[in-house]
Every structure is written in C-alpha cells, then in structure tokens.
Design an enzyme around this catalytic site. Sequence first.
Site, PDB file in Angstrom:
ATOM      1  N   CYS A 162      -9.499  -3.050  -4.661  1.00 40.06           N
ATOM      2  CA  CYS A 162      -9.087  -2.581  -3.333  1.00 40.06           C
ATOM      3  C   CYS A 162     -10.180  -1.798  -2.626  1.00 40.06           C
ATOM      4  O   CYS A 162      -9.990  -1.326  -1.514  1.00 40.06           O
ATOM      5  CB  CYS A 162      -7.802  -1.781  -3.457  1.00 40.06           C
ATOM      6  N   HIS A 302      -7.298   6.244   2.072  1.00 39.25           N
ATOM      7  CA  HIS A 302      -6.901   5.072   1.276  1.00 39.25           C
ATOM      8  C   HIS A 302      -5.375   5.053   1.154  1.00 39.25           C
ATOM      9  O   HIS A 302      -4.751   4.014   1.373  1.00 39.25           O
ATOM     10  CB  HIS A 302      -7.567   5.128  -0.100  1.00 39.25           C
ATOM     11  N   GLU A 313      -6.707  11.771  -3.885  1.00 40.55           N
ATOM     12  CA  GLU A 313      -7.538  11.593  -2.693  1.00 40.55           C
ATOM     13  C   GLU A 313      -7.566  12.887  -1.875  1.00 40.55           C
ATOM     14  O   GLU A 313      -8.615  13.288  -1.356  1.00 40.55           O
ATOM     15  CB  GLU A 313      -7.014  10.441  -1.832  1.00 40.55           C
ATOM     16  N   LYS A 334      -1.969   2.274   6.026  1.00 36.50           N
ATOM     17  CA  LYS A 334      -1.210   1.351   5.170  1.00 36.50           C
ATOM     18  C   LYS A 334       0.295   1.555   5.366  1.00 36.50           C
ATOM     19  O   LYS A 334       1.094   0.698   4.993  1.00 36.50           O
ATOM     20  CB  LYS A 334      -1.588   1.541   3.702  1.00 36.50           C
ATOM     21  N   HIS A 339      -0.752  -2.805   2.114  1.00 35.81           N
ATOM     22  CA  HIS A 339      -2.042  -2.735   1.443  1.00 35.81           C
ATOM     23  C   HIS A 339      -2.665  -4.126   1.392  1.00 35.81           C
ATOM     24  O   HIS A 339      -2.161  -5.007   0.700  1.00 35.81           O
ATOM     25  CB  HIS A 339      -1.832  -2.180   0.030  1.00 35.81           C
ATOM     26  N   PHE A 399      -8.757  -0.511  -8.431  1.00 34.29           N
ATOM     27  CA  PHE A 399      -8.576  -0.605  -9.881  1.00 34.29           C
ATOM     28  C   PHE A 399      -9.930  -0.903 -10.515  1.00 34.29           C
ATOM     29  O   PHE A 399     -10.687  -1.739 -10.025  1.00 34.29           O
ATOM     30  CB  PHE A 399      -7.598  -1.728 -10.247  1.00 34.29           C
TER      31      PHE A 399
END
Lengths: 411, 82
Positions: A162, A302, A313, A334, A339, A399
């Site tokens: 991502c 994010h 974050e 998002k 996403h 990830f």
Amino acid sequence: MTRKVVITGLGATTPIGGDVPTMWKNALKGVSGAHTLEDDWVAKYELPVHFAARCSTPALEVLSRVEAKRMDPSTQFGVIAAREAWADSGITEVDHDRLAVAFATGIGGVWTLLDAWDTLKEKGPRRVLPMTVPMLMPNGVAAAVSLDLGARAGAHTPVSACASGTEALHLGLDLIRSGKADVVMCGGAEAAIHPMPLAAFSSMQALSRRNDDPEHASRPYDLDRDGFVMGEGAGALVLEAEEHALARGARIYAELAGTSVTSDSYHITAPDPEGLGATRALKAAMFDGRIQAEDVVHVNAHATSTPVGDKPEYTALRAALGTHVDNVAVSATKSQMGHLLGASGAVEAVLTVLAVYERKAPLTINLENQDPEIPLDVVTSSRALPAGDIVALSNSFGFGGHNAVIAVRSV
Amino acid sequence: MASNEEILAGLAEIVNEETGLAPESVEMDKSFTEDLDIDSISMMTIVVNAEEKFGVRIPDEEVKNLKTVGDAVSFIAGAQAA
C-alpha cells in the site's frame, strides 16, 4: 545544484470520481464511494464482507472494448489516469528518450491471473489466451503507459503493497534529479475487488465488516473503526524538471520538494507500534525537501481505518513535527474512497497537490467519536489552507513495513 | 457442419471481437498480417476462439499456413468434415 521537480499534470479514476475535477469536487463535499456489492460471488463464496468502493466510472465507458480486452482492469485504470494527466500537462512535444514512467501497483493483474486459472481448470490449457502473461505481470501497467506515451527512458514498477503509489513518486523524483529523465509519468493503479483478495484481506481481519452500512464503514480515527474498505482505481502525476516546465510555459501546480522511503524491519504486517519507521520516513522527506516542521500546514494521512494502524501514524507525526502537529490540518481521504492499495498513494498525492494549489483541504467523513488517543486536528468541514509558502505531506505505509512520504510545496 | 459463408461470418465476428475491425472487412482473400494487421498474439487468440466456436482443433504448426482468411475458412471446413 539539485534539479527542482514540479508537478504539471494530474489524472485519476476513483470511487468518488472518474476524473480529477469530479474527484476533487466530491473530496471537498465529502461523499462515500463504498457500496454493497451486487455480484453473485459474494453469496456464492459466503464472503464475510459484502461491500467495496468501486470506481464510479467503469473503465469500459472510457476505453474502447478492443483496447480494454488487452489490459487487466488495473492497467485499464492506470492508462485512463495517465492519459488524463498527460492531457492536463499540456505537453505537446517531448524528447521521448527523456520521458520515463514510474507506475506502481500493489498486487498487479489479479483478475487476469485468477480468470486464467479458472479457464485452465474448466477448459484446459488451450483456452488460456496468449495475452495472459503480459496482462497479469505487475509491470503491465507501467509497460502499457510507456507504450501509450512513447516513453523510452525506462518504465518502472515500484511494488511495496500500500506504499507503492507513493514510492512511484519517490522514484520519479530521483529519475529527474539524477538526470536520467526530464519528464516522468508517475502513478499507481489497482483493481483487486475480486472474491479472492476480499477473502484474503478478510481472513487477516483487515477489512471492515459493517455490511449493513457500507457508506459509514471507512471511519479513520473514529472509536468504532473496524477495518478498511477495499477500493480500486488509479492516480497519475506528471513530474517535470522545473527548467523543462518553465521553458514551455507550463501551468505548475506545485513542487515535489522531497520524498523518502524507509522500512520498519519490525513485522511482516503489523506496524511498528511506536511508528519509528514512519517517523524516520517523515523526517527524511522533510530533510530531503529542506522543510521545517513549521512549514507544514496539511497532511494527507495514510489512515486506513484499521484499529491498529491509525494510531502509530499519529505517534510518528507528533515525533516528526513536534507540537506543531496541533496546527496541521489532517485529512483521511480513505474515509471517502476506501483503500486503493497500490494506487492509494498516487491518488492521495493528486489530492495533496490540489490541496496546496487550491488552498483547500479535502474532507474526512464518518468521524463521529474521535479516538482520544489520536488528538489530531482532523478536517471534517470546509477548511482553507493559509496563503504564502506552504508545504503538505502525504504518507503511505504498506504490509512488509514499507513507509513512504512525499512533501509538496506551493510555488 | 457450417457452410463456408457461415464460417466466414463466424470468423469475422471473432476477428471483430479481438481487433475491432469491421466484420465486412474480413474477406476471403485478405491476409491476416498484411491486410488486417493482426499480430501473432491476436492470431493465436483468434485461433483459440475459432476452435471453440467451430468445434475443431487447429494445431499450432498449422497456424503459420493460414495466411489468408480463406485459408482459415478452408481449414475449418475441412476439419469439420473430417
């Protein structure tokens, strides 16, 4: 003297708009692109998640049938966004040997791969079509964009889950600074709303299960957040050496002032709870762009809406920006479009550039009870960004422990 | 068993689906590569789709002999008769 790199073209196809003007209008209004999936495979495979955020304009309404047949859906989205960005840049003449592509994907041609596997099992090897390999390869989208534009200075595909879309901008900046290209078409594309990825992301408890209320499922920073909403689409940005843009009298949206990529080396999927990798990425991008914390007025976070992801974050933003983080308008877009995985960084970069250019921050929707452990100034209603020289950051994490940050400065 | 006209019409439909060429441009004397500008990957796709549509097998080594649309129609007609 480092070459200055500017952004001169924007393109997107997303769940809240099939082009940049529509997406931007909706991003400022605050809409949800998430809807219940009507596909028969949801019930057939008893998927635990019944909704996703599909592109609002189907690719086949933009591309010809014959053109689309030779592209995986992810490549279709990428080509649509890249064409819009290219037209938007106004570039009519270019040295094709100095034009590169950095177009990312998180997963690649998953529809093509799995359709071909179904065909093999049902009809045998003879029916697996010859275009299967070029359609499923992850570099398929970069290759298609390169063919489309006549880009001959290299076609690259950063893959970092991502964070991929943001990493494409990091690479694009390097290509121009190092003199390997003058213009780079950067972007990210993803099309993974297929039962297998939905099952796989569900199985790792990453997706929201708010099946009775999809529009309110993506709720970053909310106490009741329970996972992300799968989206799809693409974003594209034309990066250009400043002198190249000035020579042709281009409209310049903003400067891509700095970028960075770091890796956690902590866990294959879990974010470092202290956000150390993200902090290093934020600091590195600011260092790269010679940016002080006080310059930063806006962050496109994010913020995927997972219980474990949103807080580190925040920790990282506070570590990198200090107390100035309280003065920064944070948008979690998002919440609106879900996403977009490997495309998310590219689409959010488009939004960040527009925020700086138009001096307006896009909205975060569905924030009803803000998590007290994440005391950010979240943009939930119309917000103007200040006049003067400003900087906005956009974060992406993937990830594998990938952290990527871009810093966009007003011109 | 299909007539040559039926095979031509079916083949034209497959070519149209793959390349977007107008079905009426797919005529017996047209060369796949020279006249219709069909590349090898499209040709293989057309062959595979024709096998399914007409219930025949077109061996890979035979494909290079199918220079014109007429060659393909004759081969399919022959294979159906066999």
